[in-house]
Design a protein around this motif. Structure first.
Motif, mmCIF file in Angstrom:
data_model
loop_
_atom_site.group_PDB
_atom_site.id
_atom_site.type_symbol
_atom_site.label_atom_id
_atom_site.label_comp_id
_atom_site.label_asym_id
_atom_site.label_seq_id
_atom_site.Cartn_x
_atom_site.Cartn_y
_atom_site.Cartn_z
ATOM 1 N N THR A 65 2.246 -9.774 -8.677
ATOM 2 C CA THR A 65 1.030 -10.250 -9.179
ATOM 3 C C THR A 65 0.566 -11.514 -9.396
ATOM 4 O OG1 THR A 65 2.277 -11.422 -11.668
ATOM 5 C CG2 THR A 65 1.524 -8.545 -11.437
ATOM 6 N N THR B 185 -2.558 -8.603 -3.375
ATOM 7 C CA THR B 185 -1.974 -8.908 -2.466
ATOM 8 C C THR B 185 -1.562 -9.837 -1.347
ATOM 9 O OG1 THR B 185 -4.286 -8.962 -2.157
ATOM 10 C CG2 THR B 185 -3.833 -6.576 -3.409
ATOM 11 N N SER C 292 -4.916 3.439 -7.715
ATOM 12 C CA SER C 292 -4.671 2.232 -6.966
ATOM 13 C C SER C 292 -5.268 1.158 -7.598
ATOM 14 C CB SER C 292 -6.543 3.433 -7.062
ATOM 15 O OG SER C 292 -7.155 2.862 -8.140
ATOM 16 N N SER C 293 -5.807 0.119 -6.747
ATOM 17 C CA SER C 293 -5.910 -1.510 -7.069
ATOM 18 C C SER C 293 -6.497 -1.559 -8.711
ATOM 19 C CB SER C 293 -5.591 -2.503 -5.635
ATOM 20 O OG SER C 293 -7.205 -2.127 -4.726
ATOM 21 N N ASP C 294 -7.082 -0.861 -8.524
ATOM 22 C CA ASP C 294 -8.710 -1.309 -9.947
ATOM 23 C C ASP C 294 -6.925 -0.651 -10.827
ATOM 24 O OD1 ASP C 294 -10.042 -0.873 -7.362
ATOM 25 O OD2 ASP C 294 -10.793 1.583 -8.270
ATOM 26 N N GLU C 295 -7.042 0.076 -11.080
ATOM 27 C CA GLU C 295 -5.783 -0.116 -12.283
ATOM 28 C C GLU C 295 -4.910 -1.055 -12.236
ATOM 29 O OE1 GLU C 295 -5.081 4.567 -12.127
ATOM 30 O OE2 GLU C 295 -4.468 3.976 -10.186
ATOM 31 N N PRO D 91 -5.554 -4.639 -12.213
ATOM 32 C CA PRO D 91 -6.056 -5.787 -11.734
ATOM 33 C C PRO D 91 -5.929 -7.092 -11.297
ATOM 34 C CG PRO D 91 -6.528 -5.031 -14.381
ATOM 35 C CD PRO D 91 -5.550 -4.350 -13.112
ATOM 36 N N GLN D 92 -4.885 -7.104 -11.400
ATOM 37 C CA GLN D 92 -3.021 -8.480 -11.725
ATOM 38 C C GLN D 92 -2.832 -8.625 -10.388
ATOM 39 O OE1 GLN D 92 -3.549 -11.108 -13.075
ATOM 40 N NE2 GLN D 92 -4.337 -10.629 -15.164
ATOM 41 N N SER E 87 0.749 -1.170 -0.179
ATOM 42 C CA SER E 87 -0.281 0.054 -0.116
ATOM 43 C C SER E 87 0.796 1.370 0.171
ATOM 44 C CB SER E 87 -1.351 0.214 1.491
ATOM 45 O OG SER E 87 -0.649 -0.429 2.381
#
Ligand SMILES: *Cc1c(COP(=O)(O)O)cnc(C)c1O
Ligand code: SF4
Length: 330
Positions: free
Chosen positions: A72, A39, A30-33, A35-36, A21
């Motif tokens: 990823t 975490t 952001s994690s939306d950008e 997707p692979q 983070s």
């Protein structure tokens, strides 16, 4: 907030970014950008130095430096043909810590530590804990090298040999200096690129004054990694008569296009570094998504050869466990 580079390399190394983070917020992503993004907790954690992070372009999910360090979900796929020891390192370990595959040179795993975790790393599963560099093991390694008169070069690898302190490194080099058959020591290190402060004046002075001839192979994959700060330490090393070479891994989506490879060679020679190898990815579990097909790799090299001076074209090679040298792809 302003982030200063720390001149003390060991402090900077200890403060490497390991929190996902924090990385995303620093890069305004952001994690939306992404997707692979993985975490979860990987056994091969996120790690990057402040210096390298500053060369990643913010707000760019496709940045070629970011892609080298971002964990990823593709890494979790288990695919046939991709193994934990893709180049047979463990079979070639005659004694713990030494890999003796090729005539004339031996490779030493001097440490398991690195300043950065490259997602494509072929030693990402290497059992470093089982091969701790202890004094008794080191003395056995020295005996091994001393008793092989045809060995003239020792390659310090790892991990990253420059992650050792000057004190520990100089002890190793002093011992190698005591072996008359050893003419050259070669370092395979990413430190000049990812943490240029590591190239201390003490280190350069030691290397410049030794009887042994030194070769430093930096592992740069992209011209964007080679900023002026990196250039400065490379220039210092070359003016100390240290031979500088570069080895890259051909990485899909990162440097598998003619223009990236041309820029890399141009940037390297600007700092007196010659391109040596362009490696086809070793089929290590977790890195299949970086693989470029041999056919395409050969086409890239052909195109490079038609636009660059011969000495700026790296040799495209592949490591095949049973062969007596790296295999040239033409
Ligand atoms: C790659 C490698 C070397 C070095 O090979 P060169 O062709 O001399 O660069 C030496 N030992 C091992 C085990 C290697 O994997
Ligand atoms: S050994 Fe080299 S490629 Fe592997 S993580 Fe360390 S620096 Fe990166």
């Amino acid at each position: 907030m302003k982030y200063e580079l720390i001149s003390d390399w060991q402090t900077e190394l200890a403060r490497s970014i390991t929190d996902l983070s924090e990385l995303l917020s620093r890069l305004q992503l952001s994690s939306d950008e992404l997707p692979q993004l993985d975490t979860g907790k990987s056994h091969f954690s996120l790690r990057v130095t402040e210096s390298y992070l500053q060369r990643i372009q913010p707000e760019n999910p496709q940045d070629p430096l970011l892609l080298q360090i971002l964990p990823t979900q593709q890494e979790n796929l288990i695919l046939p043909g991709y193994s934990q020891d893709p180049v047979g390192d463990l079979d070639a370990s005659n004694i713990p810590g030494i890999i003796h595959k090729y005539t004339g040179r031996v490779l030493i795993i001097a440490t398991g530590a690195c300043g950065i975790h490259c997602r494509y790393c072929f030693r990402r599963h290497y059992p470093y804990q089982e091969f701790q560099f202890t004094p008794s093991r080191w003395s056995a390694m020295l005996d091994y090298i001393a008793s092989r008169e045809t060995v003239h070069e020792v390659i310090l690898s790892g991990g990253d040999p420059f992650s050792l302190s000057d004190q520990r490194l100089f002890r190793i080099l002093d011992d190698l200096d005591g072996l008359p058959n050893i003419k050259r020591v070669r370092f395979h290190t990413r430190m000049p690129v990812i943490l240029p402060a590591r190239v201390t004046p003490e280190l350069v002075t030691y290397l410049a004054e030794s009887r042994i001839q030194f070769v430093v192979v930096i592992h740069s994959n992209h011209a964007q990694e080679l900023n002026d700060e990196v250039g400065k330490v490379l220039k210092v090393m070359s003016s100390a008569d240290i031979t500088l070479l570069n080895q890259s891994v051909l990485l899909k989506g990162i440097n598998d296009d003619v223009s990236s490879l041309i820029h890399l060679s141009e940037q390297l020679i600007k700092y007196s570094v010659l391109p040596y190898y362009l490696h086809q990815l070793d089929p290590v579990q977790g890195a299949h998504h970086f693989q470029v097909e041999d056919k395409r790799a050969k086409e890239l090299i052909k195109k490079l050869s038609s636009s660059l001076s011969g000495y700026l074209v790296p040799r495209l090679v592949k490591e095949i466990a049973t062969k007596p040298a790296k295999v040239l792809l033409k």
